[in-house]
Scaffold this active site. Structure first.
Site, mmCIF file in Angstrom:
data_model
loop_
_atom_site.group_PDB
_atom_site.id
_atom_site.type_symbol
_atom_site.label_atom_id
_atom_site.label_comp_id
_atom_site.label_asym_id
_atom_site.label_seq_id
_atom_site.Cartn_x
_atom_site.Cartn_y
_atom_site.Cartn_z
ATOM 1 N NE ARG A 129 45.692 38.907 34.950
ATOM 2 C CZ ARG A 129 45.416 39.244 36.349
ATOM 3 N NH1 ARG A 129 44.301 39.015 36.697
ATOM 4 N NH2 ARG A 129 46.315 40.168 36.884
ATOM 5 N NE ARG A 148 33.925 38.923 40.166
ATOM 6 C CZ ARG A 148 34.667 39.736 41.189
ATOM 7 N NH1 ARG A 148 35.804 39.341 41.425
ATOM 8 N NH2 ARG A 148 34.495 40.904 41.215
ATOM 9 C CE1 TYR A 173 34.727 48.997 44.006
ATOM 10 C CE2 TYR A 173 33.005 48.643 42.561
ATOM 11 C CZ TYR A 173 33.662 48.093 43.546
ATOM 12 O OH TYR A 173 33.852 46.705 43.962
ATOM 13 N NE ARG A 221 40.960 36.851 42.493
ATOM 14 C CZ ARG A 221 40.408 37.650 43.577
ATOM 15 N NH1 ARG A 221 41.556 38.148 44.202
ATOM 16 N NH2 ARG A 221 39.357 37.904 43.854
ATOM 17 C CG ASP A 235 36.505 44.562 37.171
ATOM 18 O OD1 ASP A 235 36.498 43.655 37.769
ATOM 19 O OD2 ASP A 235 36.227 45.826 37.381
#
Ligand code: 1CP
Length: 345
Positions: free
Chosen positions: A43, A30, A154, A34, A79
């Site tokens: 973004r 990652r 998920y 962010r 992702d």
């Protein structure tokens, strides 16, 4: 972005193939995301999945941490749910939540949502990797996919879950449905990785982030064969890294899935991980991401300890034990790269 022009001779690929260089390579799970103000700025106004389908954005976001931190590898910005969305599964990435599924898998008929994937489903991946390989020069690009268990979690839960209760209930209560689901996910993950390798990725990482929720017995019966179906057909192409969180009890089994490099979270020191994994192993990890909030002397000591413990393996790729938390001060990451770069392997 690297001195050597050939990614196959980069520190990362050398370490991953048992030919360690003068110092361990370092990158961060990652690293694109962010924690970087330049990422947040890019973004604005574009959803996560839309970003993952836009080659110019993918390319720029993937390059940002390489430029800023001088890490030894780029990880492709995408992702784990991108290939599912690409074949038409109703799935979105909801800000502050994560992946959310429109129609969770409950019955055999629900598997019809999961057809095989090929390169034509993800043209933006091929295009972005083509651009990236040119831009990165000798810096390797790591492609990735989600492993069948983590993707299944998920799809069965309908979104992020702490206890994976529905997933485990389905696994044990409807084993045929479970194996049918994971067999389809294995094909999708394998082909998503193959597209990335064909386009020029120099290594791949299979994220089974939530596998640590399982007992060893459940892992071996319900998960390992499907992860093998992803990784084994890709043997000999590029180094294969396999990672999960909380997988101290599963490390040796995860290696059997067909990993050249086993990713280790912060709970097991790398020398102990190397012992559990056996001779000839290459490890990746495992600075505790929580320590990124600590004072520098604490981080300095912890980084040196990870490098020292990594020497117990036949190769070591420095990383965190899981992803960079969004609140991380990016300057701390840059400083860690400098420190690892000043430390012999
Ligand atoms: O808008 C945003 O910025 C959303 C946050 C975000 C980002 C930046 C998500 C949503 N995904 C990503 C990119 C991403 N995802 C990358 C590339 C960037 C990099 O590594 O530098 C990678 C490798 C992933 C992989 C991923 N997605 C995993 C496996 C890695 C891991 O952290 O264990 C998992 C489990 C996901 C699902 C997911 N996607 C996004 C979130 C917030 C989550 C986790 C949700 C949960 O807790 O279940």
């Amino acid at each position: 972005m690297s001195n050597s022009a050939d990614p196959a001779e980069s520190l990362l690929v050398r370490a991953a193939t048992g030919r360690p260089g003068p110092r361990p390579p370092v990158w961060f799970m990652r690293q694109a995301g962010r924690s970087l103000p330049e990422y947040r700025a890019l973004r604005v106004g574009t959803s996560m999945l839309e970003s993952c389908r836009t080659p110019d954005l993918i390319t720029e976001i993937t390059l940002q941490p390489v430029r800023r931190h001088k890490v030894d590898a780029a990880i492709f910005f995408s992702d784990i749910v991108v290939p599912l969305a690409a074949i038409g599964v109703g799935i979105d990435i909801v800000p502050g939540v994560g992946p959310v599924v429109e129609k969770p898998i409950r019955e055999t008929a629900d598997l019809d949502q999961l057809r095989a994937l090929d390169a034509d489903d993800v043209p933006y991946v091929t295009e972005a990797i083509g651009n990236l390989v040119g831009e990165l020069g000798g810096t390797p690009l790591i492609g990735f996919a989600g492993a069948p268990f983590t993707l299944a979690s998920y799809l069965v839960e309908g979104g992020p879950s702490k206890d994976h209760a529905r997933t485990k209930s389905l696994m044990h209560g409807r084993p045929e449905l479970w194996h049918g689901l994971c067999a389809r996910l294995a094909v999708i993950a394998r082909e998503f990785l193959r597209v990335q390798v064909d386009a020029g990725a120099s290594a791949i990482q299979l994220f089974d982030s939530w596998a640590g929720a399982l007992s060893l017995a459940d892992y071996e019966e319900f998960v390992l064969p499907h992860s093998q179906a992803v990784l084994e057909p890709l043997a000999g192409l590029v180094p294969r890294i396999h990672f999960g969180v909380g997988t101290g009890e599963l490390l040796a089994a995860m290696r059997c899935a067909g990993a050249d490099v086993v990713g280790v979270d912060w709970r097991v020191p790398l020398d102990e991980a190397a012992r559990r994994l056996g001779p000839g192993v290459i490890v990746q990890g495992n600075l505790d991401p929580a320590l990124l909030q600590a004072e520098w002397p604490v981080i300095d000591r912890a980084v040196r300890r990870v490098v020292e413990q990594g020497r117990a393996a036949d190769g070591h790729i420095f990383n965190l034990g899981h992803g960079v938390p969004p609140s991380t001060d990016p300057d701390v990451l840059t400083r860690i790269v400098e420190l690892v770069h000043s430390t012999p392997s």
